[in-house]
Each structure stands twice: as C-alpha cells, then as structure tokens.
Motif scaffolding. Sequence first.
Motif, mmCIF file in Angstrom:
data_model
loop_
_atom_site.group_PDB
_atom_site.id
_atom_site.type_symbol
_atom_site.label_atom_id
_atom_site.label_comp_id
_atom_site.label_asym_id
_atom_site.label_seq_id
_atom_site.Cartn_x
_atom_site.Cartn_y
_atom_site.Cartn_z
ATOM 1 N N ILE A 112 10.331 -5.912 -7.034
ATOM 2 C CA ILE A 112 11.680 -5.482 -6.697
ATOM 3 C C ILE A 112 11.679 -4.360 -5.654
ATOM 4 N N ILE A 113 10.765 -3.411 -5.640
ATOM 5 C CA ILE A 113 10.582 -2.488 -4.709
ATOM 6 C C ILE A 113 10.364 -3.129 -3.498
ATOM 7 N N VAL A 114 9.436 -4.304 -3.284
ATOM 8 C CA VAL A 114 9.214 -4.767 -2.104
ATOM 9 C C VAL A 114 10.486 -5.468 -1.439
ATOM 10 N N VAL A 115 11.118 -6.219 -2.359
ATOM 11 C CA VAL A 115 12.489 -7.057 -1.903
ATOM 12 C C VAL A 115 13.319 -5.858 -1.410
ATOM 13 N N ILE A 116 13.804 -4.772 -2.099
ATOM 14 C CA ILE A 116 14.713 -3.813 -1.732
ATOM 15 C C ILE A 116 14.183 -3.432 -0.245
ATOM 16 N N LEU A 117 13.158 -3.142 -0.175
ATOM 17 C CA LEU A 117 12.512 -2.589 1.256
ATOM 18 C C LEU A 117 12.750 -3.596 2.242
ATOM 19 N N PHE A 118 12.335 -4.991 2.132
ATOM 20 C CA PHE A 118 12.373 -5.693 3.340
ATOM 21 C C PHE A 118 13.871 -6.184 3.662
ATOM 22 N N MET A 119 14.497 -6.350 2.439
ATOM 23 C CA MET A 119 15.951 -6.618 2.737
ATOM 24 C C MET A 119 16.941 -5.367 3.295
ATOM 25 N N GLY A 120 16.425 -4.000 2.868
ATOM 26 C CA GLY A 120 17.326 -3.055 2.997
ATOM 27 C C GLY A 120 17.064 -2.389 4.091
ATOM 28 N N PHE A 121 15.523 -2.065 4.296
ATOM 29 C CA PHE A 121 15.022 -1.037 5.119
ATOM 30 C C PHE A 121 13.735 -1.683 5.808
ATOM 31 N N PRO A 122 14.175 -2.790 6.670
ATOM 32 C CA PRO A 122 13.203 -3.803 7.174
ATOM 33 C C PRO A 122 12.121 -2.832 8.099
ATOM 34 N N VAL A 123 12.744 -2.065 8.854
ATOM 35 C CA VAL A 123 11.742 -1.125 9.618
ATOM 36 C C VAL A 123 10.941 -0.245 8.985
ATOM 37 N N ILE A 124 11.194 0.128 7.885
ATOM 38 C CA ILE A 124 10.250 0.890 7.188
ATOM 39 C C ILE A 124 9.027 -0.150 6.459
ATOM 40 N N PHE A 125 9.807 -1.218 6.026
ATOM 41 C CA PHE A 125 8.632 -2.297 5.512
ATOM 42 C C PHE A 125 7.680 -2.615 6.625
ATOM 43 N N GLN A 126 8.152 -3.008 7.681
ATOM 44 C CA GLN A 126 7.286 -3.360 8.770
ATOM 45 C C GLN A 126 6.271 -2.652 9.142
ATOM 46 N N ASN A 127 6.724 -1.284 9.264
ATOM 47 C CA ASN A 127 5.384 -0.371 9.549
ATOM 48 C C ASN A 127 4.551 0.076 8.481
ATOM 49 N N VAL A 128 5.080 0.006 7.390
ATOM 50 C CA VAL A 128 4.084 0.261 6.246
ATOM 51 C C VAL A 128 3.129 -1.174 6.059
ATOM 52 N N MET A 129 3.549 -2.223 6.108
ATOM 53 C CA MET A 129 2.818 -3.377 6.232
ATOM 54 C C MET A 129 1.843 -3.585 7.289
ATOM 55 N N VAL A 130 1.890 -3.114 8.540
ATOM 56 C CA VAL A 130 1.334 -3.052 9.553
ATOM 57 C C VAL A 130 0.112 -1.958 9.560
ATOM 58 N N SER A 131 0.822 -0.684 9.256
ATOM 59 C CA SER A 131 -0.334 0.552 9.509
ATOM 60 C C SER A 131 -1.275 0.628 8.161
ATOM 61 N N LEU A 132 -0.621 0.269 7.051
ATOM 62 C CA LEU A 132 -1.369 0.458 5.724
ATOM 63 C C LEU A 132 -1.799 -0.936 5.124
ATOM 64 N N HIS A 133 -2.149 -1.935 6.288
ATOM 65 C CA HIS A 133 -2.571 -3.163 5.847
ATOM 66 C C HIS A 133 -3.606 -3.202 4.869
ATOM 67 N N ILE A 134 -4.611 -2.544 5.093
ATOM 68 C CA ILE A 134 -6.045 -2.449 4.689
ATOM 69 C C ILE A 134 -5.782 -2.027 3.000
ATOM 70 N N PRO A 135 -5.266 -0.860 2.679
ATOM 71 C CA PRO A 135 -5.101 -0.227 1.327
ATOM 72 C C PRO A 135 -4.229 -1.455 0.570
ATOM 73 N N ILE A 136 -3.097 -2.011 1.269
ATOM 74 C CA ILE A 136 -2.258 -2.821 0.688
ATOM 75 C C ILE A 136 -3.234 -4.162 0.232
ATOM 76 N N VAL A 137 -3.759 -4.818 1.107
ATOM 77 C CA VAL A 137 -4.618 -5.738 0.584
ATOM 78 C C VAL A 137 -5.448 -5.425 -0.445
ATOM 79 N N ALA A 138 -6.166 -4.188 -0.459
ATOM 80 C CA ALA A 138 -6.901 -3.893 -1.569
ATOM 81 C C ALA A 138 -6.261 -3.785 -3.046
ATOM 82 N N VAL A 139 -4.852 -3.365 -2.727
ATOM 83 C CA VAL A 139 -4.022 -3.511 -4.179
ATOM 84 C C VAL A 139 -3.897 -4.867 -4.364
#
Lengths: 342, 428
Positions: free
Chosen positions: A68-95
């Motif tokens: 749900i958090i992910v969906v709210i972020l990409f629908m409502g706050f796409p810029v934030i979602f995009q930047n987090v997914m790019v810059s924190l790619h490595i720890p997120i893949v680890a998660v």
Amino acid sequence: MYDASVFVLLFFVAASIVLYVVLGGADYGAGIIELLPIRNSEIRRKQREIVNRAMGPVWEANHMWLVIIVVILFMGFPVIFQNVMVSLHIPIVAVLIGIVARGSVFTFRHYEVELTPTRAKAYTISFGLSSLWTSFWLGVTAGSLFRGLISTQSADFYTLYVAPWFGLFPLSLGFFTTSIFSFLAAIFLVGESQDIEMKKYFVARAWKTNLFVIGTGAVVFLSASIEGYELMNNFFKNPLAVLAFILANISFFVLWFKLQKRRSFYTRLIAAAQVSFILIGWFAMHWPNALKLDGIYLSFFNSTAPEPVLNQLIIALLLGSCFIFPSLFFLIRTFKMEKKES
Amino acid sequence: MTELEAARYSMAFSLGFHIIFAAIGMTMPFFMSIAHYKYLKTKNSEYLDLTKMWMKGVAVLFAVGAVSGTVLSFELGLLWPGFMKYAGPIIGMPFSWEGTAFFLEAVAIGLFLYGWDRMHPWVHWAAGLVVGVSGFASGIFVVAANSWMNSPQGFEIVDGVITSVDPIKAMFNPAWLHQSMHMQVAALQAVGFGVAGIHAYFLLKARKTEINKKAFIIAMLIGSGSSLVQPLIGHFAAQRVAVLQPAKLAAMEGHYETSTRAPLYIGGIPNDEKEVMEYGIPIPGALSFLAFNDIDAEVIGLDQFPKEERPPTAVVHISFQIMVMIGSLLALVSTLFFYFLFIKKNIPSLFYKLAIVTSPLGFIAIEAGWITTEVGRQPWIIYEFMKVGEALTPVAGMQYHFFLFLFLYLGLGFLTFKLLKRMVNHYV
Ligand code: HDD
Ligand code: HEM
Ligand code: HEM
C-alpha cells in the motif's frame, strides 16, 4: 483543497508505515528470535509452533501495508518514488531478496510434510537469517533518506548509488531496526504462548532484546553525531518529536511493570504505542519532507501528482478502508482475541 | 547483454514467474469453494479431504505468488523509473484497487486456512469464496494497468509535462476488456487442465480413486468450459489488436506487406532481413477475415512502420502460434471430455493419459500469450508515447539484477516444486 488532499494522503502513508512496522515488524522479529541460541530442544520446538500459529494467519495481511505504501507513493508522489528507487536501488533490492526468502521459507516450513530435524533446522535458520537481513536493510533504507548524501549530479557509481546508504548512520539504524523488531516480537509472543514456561521464556527474551534496543539506539545517536548529521539538533528543535521521545521512554517503564505481571494485552498495546511514538517522532522531525536530494529537502507538498489523481487516490483509499479495516478486525478477533477462553 | 536488454529480461522473467502463481491464486480458491460447498451440502467426507488437500497446496503457492508480486511492484520503479514517473499517477488507479483486493484476499486466506472450527461453517466457506473473488478482481485490475500501456488514454502531455489526468478513463482504456477477459479465462483454463492432469495421474495409479475422480471432474469441468469460450475471446482480442496496435498484429501474423485479402500463415518463420515468411502455409484472405470479418479488408503490414519501430517479428509470431495451437488443441480435448462425460457417461483410461499430457499446456499458452502481447508492443513501453529506452533506470549493472533474480527465482521454483511433490505424494 489541494493541501488538504496531501494531508489526507500523508496520513495514510504514515498510518501504513506505523502498521507495517508494528505488525510486519513483529513478524520479522519472530524470525530473529528463533535464531537466538537455545539449548533446550523442547523449547525450540514449542517456540517454532507458537511462531507458526501466531504468524500463519496474519503475515500476508501484515505484509500488504508495504505494498500500500508503494502504491500511494508511485501514484501520489511519483517524483519521490522515482528518486528513491534510483538512488537506493541497492538496499531496496536487498530488502526484496529478503522478503522473497523469508515469506516462502516460513510457509514451506509450516506446510512441510516430512519435517526431519535437519530440514527443520535448515528452514528455521534460513527463516531467521532472512528476517534479520530484511529488517536490517529496511532500516538502512530509512536511514539514508535524510542524510543528505543522495545525489543525482555525478558520473560516479559509488557517489550515486552506494554513498547514500553506505555509512555509519544508516548501518546503525539497520541494527536498531533489527533489535526493535525482535523486541516487539518477544512482547507479542508472550501473549501467544499458553504455558507458563514459554511465557517466562519470552519475557526473558524481551529483556534481552530490550537491552539490544537501548544499545543500538545509543549507537544510532552516536553515529549521527560522528557523521555530522544534524539528528540531535533537528530533534530537540521539534516539540512533537521530543514529546514522542519522552512518551516512548515513559512507556518503557509502564511496559516493564506490566510485563512483570505478564499481562499480555496491555504489554502488546504499550509496545506497539512505543514503537509508534518513535516513528511519530521521526515523522515530526522531518515534516513535511520526504528526502534530502542533492542537499535540498524535497517536501511531499512539492512533489505530488496532479490534483485529480490525488483525489481519486483518496477515494480509492477511503473505499478500500471500508473493506480492509472491518475484515482485518474480523481476522484479529478470530485469531488473536479468543485465547483467554482456551 | 546491454543494460536495456538486461532490464527487459529481468522484467520479463519476474512477470513470467509471478504469473504462474498468480493464475493459480486467482482460480484455485474457486475449485476449493466448489469442493467445500459439496462437503457442506452432502457431508461426504471425501469432499472435505479434497478441499483440505487443495488448500494446503494453495497456501504454499499463494505465498510464492505474494512475495514475487511484492517484488514486481518495486521492480516497476527499480527498473523503469522514467516510466513510473509519468505513468504512476495515471495507472495508479487500478493498482490502488488491486492493492485493496489483495488486502482482502490476504485477510480472507488467513481466515480460510486457519479458521476451521473457529467460525460458522458457512462463514468459513464464504471466506474461501472471498479469496477467489478478490484474487480474480485483482487480476482484472493489474491487467487493466497493462492494457493502458498498450492503448494509453486519459491524459494529456504538453511540453513533456502531464497536464490533465483522468485515472478512470485511463483504467477503462480500449484494450481493457479483451485483455482482462482473455487473461482470466486463461487462468481458469490453465489451472483446470493443470490440476486435472495431476489427479488423472493418480487415478491411473488407482490411488484414492474416489477423491481423485471427484477432483478430476471438478477441474476438468472448469478447464473444459473455459477452453471452449477461449478461442472466441481470443478472436475478439485479435480484432481489437488489429485496430489498436496494427504493428503488433502484423508481427503476430508475420504480415510484412500491407495488402487486401491478406493471407493467414499456418506455421512459418518470419525473415526480417528479406521481409518474407518462410515455410508457412498461407490461407489467402483468412487474415483479413479474422481481423475485420471481411476477406477483402486491407490489413496494415510491417512496411507501414519504420524499421526501428517494429517489434521483433519472429518472437511475436512464434509465441502467438504456440498460443493459438494450444488454444485449439485444448478446445478439442474439452469437446472430447464433454462427449465422454455426458454422452458416453464413461471416461476411458486413454483420456486420463491424454489429460496428463495436456496438463502443462495452459501455462505454456499463458506465457506465450504474454510474450506476444509484451514483445509485440516493442519498442514502446507506452504505445506511441514512450520507448522502453527512455524509461530505463540510470543505475548501471542491470545484468547483476537480472542474474540475481534469475538464480533467486530458479532456486525458489525448485524448492517449491520439490515441496509440492512431497506434499502431493503425502496427501493424494
Ligand atoms: C491458456 C491460455 C491461452 C490460450 C489457450 C489462448 N490465449 Fe491468447 N493470450 C493469453 C492466453 C491464452 C494471455 C496470456 O492471457 C494473453 C497475454 C495478454 C493478455 O491479455 O492475454 C493473451 C493474448 C492474446 C492476444 C493479444 C492481446 C493484446 O495484446 O491485446 C491475442 C490476439 C490472443 N491472445 C489471441 C488468442 C487466440 C486467437 C487464441 C485461440 C485459441 C488464444 N489467444 C488462446
Ligand atoms: C504477469 C503477466 C505478464 C507477463 C508474463 C509479462 C511479460 C513481459 C515480457 C516478456 C516483457 C519483455 C518485453 C520485451 O522487452 O521485449 C515485459 C515487459 C514489461 N511489462 Fe509485462 N508481462 C505481464 C504483465 C504485465 C503487467 C500487468 C504490467 C503492468 C503494468 C506489465 C508491465 C511491463 C513493463 C513496464 C515492461 C518493461 C517495458 C517493456 O519491455 O516494454 N507487464 N512483460
Ligand atoms: C506489474 C505487474 C504486477 C504487479 C506489480 C503485481 C503485484 C502483486 C503483489 C504486490 C502481490 C502480493 C499480494 C499479497 O501479498 O497478497 C501479488 C499477488 C498476486 N498477483 Fe500480481 N502483480 C502483477 C501482475 C499480475 C498479473 C498479470 C496477475 C494476473 C492476471 C496477477 C495476479 C495476482 C494474484 C491473483 C495474486 C495473489 C497471490 C497469489 O495468488 O499468489 N498479478 N501481485
């Protein structure tokens, strides 16, 4: 109107984060606790059964808060979602790797038809390690958001994708997260056990993990000051954050008092409240920012999708809540509240 | 492997893995509900055993579906941030409904799996049904998000900035109906035949004959019923594609030259260099007829598109042919099944052998169909708005991402398979 929409959405984000950390966090913690050494194999077996029974019906639902958090972020706050997914790619893949391993291993262990001792051991160790791993990386990801090292202006792989999270503060927040999750789990499991021996065992675990929480918590503040990250400063400037911190500490004492009596309902409530206070302090301290990008705070209010999208999302969330909360309540009532009779 | 290729293969592999479990998660609950209903009505304990047997398998498969689905919702952003920045707000709508549906599904499955003896039997039965209904609904929502990529609408772009967004219009885009109908029926079909095959195997081994027979009939009824309507829906889908994405249709059929009375090729290998179909058997006019119900209609060929805007013809054509072949074969087998069941009133053991052979075909068709749809959209990620290359993440080293998830999922798939095998041997 527009600001109001953002407020409502942020409320949903915050509520989902709190619920994920408290409910999902306890599930991760259960895995970590099973990893701690036990000499008595009978207790180990009982512990496994209690964890199976406690997590089985709820882990998939608890886990949905993250989605749900992910969906709210990409629908409502796409810029934030995009930047987090790019810059924190490595720890997120680890998660993600951890999430895949943990969810499946837990279920495999539960439905295994030939649970030989070796297999049980292999499952339990992988379940524990992947829980530990996932909670650690969740903490690292959260710890990277406001450190100010997320940058988009470089050609260098290390600066862009490693430096944002590879540092004392995020790593220590990772360890803090693992200890707080195991603490939560220990408290929750006290109430899940029926015999007094196991209750005592989990109370002892709660004491031990509590020490970890205090220790790693101190390290978090220490590493922030070593890194020159203005955690302390920001923290004491914000009255709500300080209040939340004080409440979190007071509840510790109440918790121990109640735990002496092994009153599971209240201890659970207090432990949940305590973790929520820590999170509320964290939100308050950074309000209304989502992350620090290229040295500048990026506010939720400046990075939203067009307004009609926000409103549609709110409608979806409100309607969704009408289904989700009653069914969730029914789930909890069915599995978590009728223990007293038995 | 370039960065772009690695990201595309990663996405394809994750989706291809997830869809197997998703198809099972969307449809198996209905199988269980039928058996469970029969038990509650007749009190025949064989139906209870069957329900519990299926339930245990579903619990395991469902978990794998849930974790791989979670990976997907992140991967959209991890691999295609350029896409999600624009598309997130527009297709977030179906995803937020999907999220709600999954939530209900996750709650309901908890209630169903662990709720035996804890609630009124019919409430418990209803929980099982809710698992199916919400899973089915969520499948429709995700496919709506995908169909938007194929026929985007509900937004305006002025100077590279999205201005007015209408999420509802975006969700109910022109490709929405045929894609979701086709997918949901495909899931019923694949799982119906898949389950029937397993029980046929044990019937031939004469193990727990009564239970396996009941299971076989339930699964086969669902599989056969859906297999008879699927070619019609598939035909409808092809007609929509002819209008919405002529390049995809041309690639599906290996149709290079725009022409009237266009031929349909049976088999054949498209040769992109020479722009001809090799070794295929042409049926003149059949393509025009299939696409527009008129043997003299003009069908746009790949020649109408610049080379860099054509999908890789061979992949699309071959996977499309595989899907259609399987679709026709399963429709045939289904007719046989109804003949034996209702007219002969006796199923010969040869038919059980056939059912074992057809068991994996539905899943192969699902994979082939998705390859047709997704590769046929190339090079676009949003049809005629954005190319895949523009959407790609700047993070270097996508090859590592690909191999990481390849090995993770291969390992997980292997362990799941071994466990299920042990479970089937134990319970069935
Ligand atoms: C059991 C699986 C199965 C079977 C037997 C068939 N299909 Fe299919 N097909 C799918 C499973 C599938 C799918 C995996 O579900 C796809 C991929 C995307 C989608 O929406 O459905 C698909 C896509 C798809 C498309 C592309 C839709 C688009 O891109 O918008 C067409 C034109 C067809 N199919 C046509 C057919 C025809 C004429 C069939 C004849 C029998 C057929 N399919 C059988
Ligand atoms: C589960 C069933 C699905 C399967 C098996 C599938 C298959 C594929 C394949 C094979 C590709 C690679 C195409 C290529 O690059 O040549 C791809 C790409 C992609 N798919 Fe799907 N797909 C599925 C559903 C979806 C859905 C529901 C979405 C929702 C939004 C989606 C979004 C994407 C995206 C963003 C890409 C990458 C861009 C591109 O290559 O065009 N897919 N998929
Ligand atoms: C980009 C594409 C996709 C994304 C982001 C996605 C996301 C997810 C997520 C987050 C879950 C976990 C839900 C839970 O924890 O219960 C999930 C499970 C599921 N997904 Fe997907 N999904 C995608 C493609 C598809 C497709 C194409 C279908 C079917 C048409 C589908 C059907 C399901 C179903 C039925 C489940 C329930 C779990 C199960 O049955 O194993 N998904 N998906």
